[in-house]
Enzyme design. Structure first.
Site, PDB file in Angstrom:
ATOM      1  N   HIS A  88       0.814  -1.133  -0.082  1.00  0.00           N
ATOM      2  CA  HIS A  88       0.054  -0.077  -0.090  1.00  0.00           C
ATOM      3  C   HIS A  88       0.834   1.305   0.064  1.00  0.00           C
ATOM      4  O   HIS A  88       0.362   2.480   0.204  1.00  0.00           O
ATOM      5  CB  HIS A  88      -0.962   0.024   1.313  1.00  0.00           C
ATOM      6  N   HIS A 115       7.618   7.534   4.839  1.00  0.00           N
ATOM      7  CA  HIS A 115       7.039   7.079   3.562  1.00  0.00           C
ATOM      8  C   HIS A 115       6.101   8.308   3.134  1.00  0.00           C
ATOM      9  O   HIS A 115       6.360   9.402   3.597  1.00  0.00           O
ATOM     10  CB  HIS A 115       6.007   5.821   3.880  1.00  0.00           C
ATOM     11  N   HIS A 117       2.698   9.882   0.867  1.00  0.00           N
ATOM     12  CA  HIS A 117       1.234   9.717   0.538  1.00  0.00           C
ATOM     13  C   HIS A 117       0.930  10.616  -0.871  1.00  0.00           C
ATOM     14  O   HIS A 117       1.518  11.864  -0.715  1.00  0.00           O
ATOM     15  CB  HIS A 117       0.369  10.030   1.560  1.00  0.00           C
ATOM     16  N   HIS A 140       5.504  11.365   5.681  1.00  0.00           N
ATOM     17  CA  HIS A 140       5.435  11.036   7.091  1.00  0.00           C
ATOM     18  C   HIS A 140       6.892  10.410   7.705  1.00  0.00           C
ATOM     19  O   HIS A 140       7.296   9.320   6.982  1.00  0.00           O
ATOM     20  CB  HIS A 140       4.430  10.107   7.332  1.00  0.00           C
ATOM     21  N   THR A 222      -2.685   6.319   9.931  1.00  0.00           N
ATOM     22  CA  THR A 222      -3.712   6.498   8.961  1.00  0.00           C
ATOM     23  C   THR A 222      -4.035   5.326   8.162  1.00  0.00           C
ATOM     24  O   THR A 222      -4.316   5.231   6.988  1.00  0.00           O
ATOM     25  CB  THR A 222      -3.153   7.878   8.133  1.00  0.00           C
ATOM     26  N   THR A 223      -3.564   4.239   8.827  1.00  0.00           N
ATOM     27  CA  THR A 223      -3.783   3.016   8.073  1.00  0.00           C
ATOM     28  C   THR A 223      -4.308   1.943   9.143  1.00  0.00           C
ATOM     29  O   THR A 223      -3.852   2.157  10.172  1.00  0.00           O
ATOM     30  CB  THR A 223      -2.695   2.490   7.217  1.00  0.00           C
TER      31      THR A 223
HETATM   32 ZN   LIG Z   1       1.682   7.865   6.438  1.00  0.00          ZN
END
Ligand SMILES: [Zn+2]
Ligand SMILES: *[C@@H]1O[C@H](CO)[C@@H](O)[C@H](O)[C@H]1NC(C)=O
Ligand SMILES: *[C@@H]1O[C@H](CO)[C@@H](O)[C@H](O)[C@H]1NC(C)=O
Ligand SMILES: *[C@@H]1O[C@H](CO)[C@@H](O)[C@H](O)[C@H]1NC(C)=O
Length: 309
Positions: A88, A115, A117, A140, A222-223
């Site tokens: 993801h 990572h 987004h 992030h 947020t996942t």
């Molecule tokens: Zn993130």
């Protein structure tokens, strides 16, 4: 023959409904994976009261005198960094020698990974938004309290994780440091692929700690599992990226389902009464022990950002 075909299609649907969570961009008539609005049905934390990301309403943020400048440690030291496609997103693993303190945090936190987004074709891709405006991409950097050995352990503590967020903004010039990141992403196209970036340092992509203004609030991953263990810092200073670089970001990777990895952000969540705090670094003049500058400083504090700019 017809019934065999329909049996096959039922089996295919069952296969795709294997309970995987997914982003809205992955959800389609063909792939009935669990999109963001359904996460809470399978991961109860995702329906909690302090979820991330959020929209930051600048008119409502409050000053918190306990907030202070950050101190970054090990951000200028080079290291070899592994990059892996996790299905993801791609994680860039950071050594624990990269640390942060200050910033109103309760102690020292050590880095785990960073990572990104992003959206699709350079469109809205940030997770957080400011006054309803999204940015095209968001970085992030994930840290855990020094005393913990793993992210899993830190997630059991309501302030166990400190996440730093930086927005990207399109500039005319290209950000040459991002080319190595983009190249590395191109080498980890499929879930499970990994590569290494040699001699990397965080100061290549983020600014020095002092003089950074930021927003602070308590939230979650947020996942899924959306653990409510994160002290969020969203910096006001943006990072530069050229249009060309931005357009190539979402072309590098594939999801675990082998579709292009686009639209990897969670929609904003309700505040549920949470307050977002803000920190503005003191102006350099304020440290001079002199009455005139004291008056200037008071003027500066009341006049907010309007002074000396
Ligand atoms: Zn993130
Ligand atoms: C990174 O890897 C290269 C090649 O394997 C090696 O020569 C170099 O010493 C490594 N650098 C660090 C900081 O470990
Ligand atoms: C989580 O925290 C609780 C209480 O604070 C503790 O009893 C438990 O052992 C912790 N679990 C893990 C996996 O650290
Ligand atoms: C990347 O993963 C794919 C699919 O699992 C595999 O076929 C390929 O060999 C991997 N490539 C590298 C460079 O590891």
């Amino acid at each position: 023959m017809k019934s065999i075909l329909s049996l096959l299609s039922v089996l295919l649907v069952l296969e795709l409904c294997s309970g995987e969570w997914c982003y809205q961009s992955q959800f389609s008539c063909h792939d009935t994976c669990r999109g963001p609005s359904e996460w809470k049905n399978h991961y109860p934390n995702c329906g909690g009261q302090r979820q991330s990301p959020i929209n930051i309403v600048t008119r409502k943020v409050k000053h918190d005198p306990k907030l202070a400048n950050f101190i970054f440690e090990g951000h200028e030291k080079v290291f070899n960094m592994s990059v892996e496609n996790h299905g993801h997103s791609a994680y860039f693993t950071l050594p624990h020698s990269v640390r942060i303190r200050g910033g109103g945090l309760s102690g020292t936190y050590k880095a785990v990974q960073f990572h990104l987004h992003w959206g699709e074709n350079g469109d809205h891709g940030s997770e957080h938004s400011v006054d309803g405006e999204h940015y095209p991409m968001e970085l992030h950097i994930v840290h855990i309290k020094e005393k913990y050995d793993s992210l899993r352990e830190a997630l059991n503590d309501s302030t166990g994780v400190a996440a730093l967020a930086f927005f990207f903004e399109v500039t005319s010039g290209q950000n040459k440091h991002l080319d190595r990141i983009i190249d590395a992403l191109g080498k980890v196209r499929y879930e499970g692929n990994s590569t290494e970036i040699e001699d990397f340092r965080l100061t290549d992509i983020i600014p020095q700690a002092n003089k950074l203004s930021y927003y602070r609030y308590l939230g979650s991953l947020t996942t899924p599992d959306c653990d409510q263990a994160v002290v969020w810092t969203v910096f006001k200073q943006t990072l530069p990226i050229s249009k060309k670089q931005l357009m190539s970001m979402d072309k590098q990777l594939l999801f675990g389902t082998e579709q292009p990895m686009t639209g990897i952000f969670r929609p904003v969540q309700t505040l549920n009464g949470r307050v977002v705090y803000t920190f503005l670094p003191a102006h350099g003049l304020c440290v001079l022990p002199n009455l005139i500058t004291l008056f200037l400083c008071l003027f500066c504090v009341f006049g907010q950002q309007r002074c000396f700019h």
